[in-house]
Design an enzyme around this catalytic site. Structure first.
Site, PDB file in Angstrom:
ATOM      1  N   CYS A  73       2.470  -8.517   3.257  1.00  0.00           N
ATOM      2  CA  CYS A  73       3.332  -7.372   3.576  1.00  0.00           C
ATOM      3  C   CYS A  73       2.952  -6.182   2.680  1.00  0.00           C
ATOM      4  O   CYS A  73       2.811  -6.325   1.469  1.00  0.00           O
ATOM      5  CB  CYS A  73       4.789  -7.783   3.360  1.00  0.00           C
ATOM      6  N   ASP A  74       2.807  -5.008   3.272  1.00  0.00           N
ATOM      7  CA  ASP A  74       2.423  -3.818   2.498  1.00  0.00           C
ATOM      8  C   ASP A  74       3.451  -3.453   1.433  1.00  0.00           C
ATOM      9  O   ASP A  74       3.093  -3.043   0.330  1.00  0.00           O
ATOM     10  CB  ASP A  74       2.201  -2.625   3.425  1.00  0.00           C
TER      11      ASP A  74
END
Length: 115
Positions: free
Chosen positions: A10-11
């Protein structure tokens, strides 16, 4: 002890982890997919943060649910869905002792860690 829960690719998780590392803070990262998540852990998160806050309604997993399911969610159903599909949990979830924070904000992290 600082714990961060989420999904490693996940960024937002990457940004939060980078922030913790830049501030030389030791933390344990728990990946929902690799390390798993128990119903008991999820119940604690829900009790602390509220199940509606935990539910990632902007994600593709949630949006893929039939409209009827989305419109008739109860706490029990939502927790079951989050347990089966951890991508439906907002992230990151940061825990320090008995304090929980959802999402990433440098300002919020700074305040938590100064206490």
């Amino acid at each position: 002890m600082i714990r961060m829960y989420g999904i490693k690719n996940c960024d937002t998780i990457k940004k939060a982890r980078k922030w913790l590392e830049q501030h030389q803070l030791n933390y344990q990262f728990i990946d929902y997919r690799q390390d798993g998540l128990t119903a008991e852990q999820l119940a604690v998160f829900s009790q602390q943060l509220g199940w509606q806050n935990l539910l990632n309604t902007r994600g593709t997993t949630y949006r893929a649910l039939p409209a009827e399911s989305r419109n008739n969610l109860t706490e029990s159903l939502a927790l079951d869905l989050m347990l089966q599909q951890p991508a439906m949990i907002k992230r990151p979830l940061l825990q320090r002792n008995d304090t929980f924070i959802l999402g990433f904000s440098a300002e919020t992290y700074q305040q938590l860690l100064e206490d």
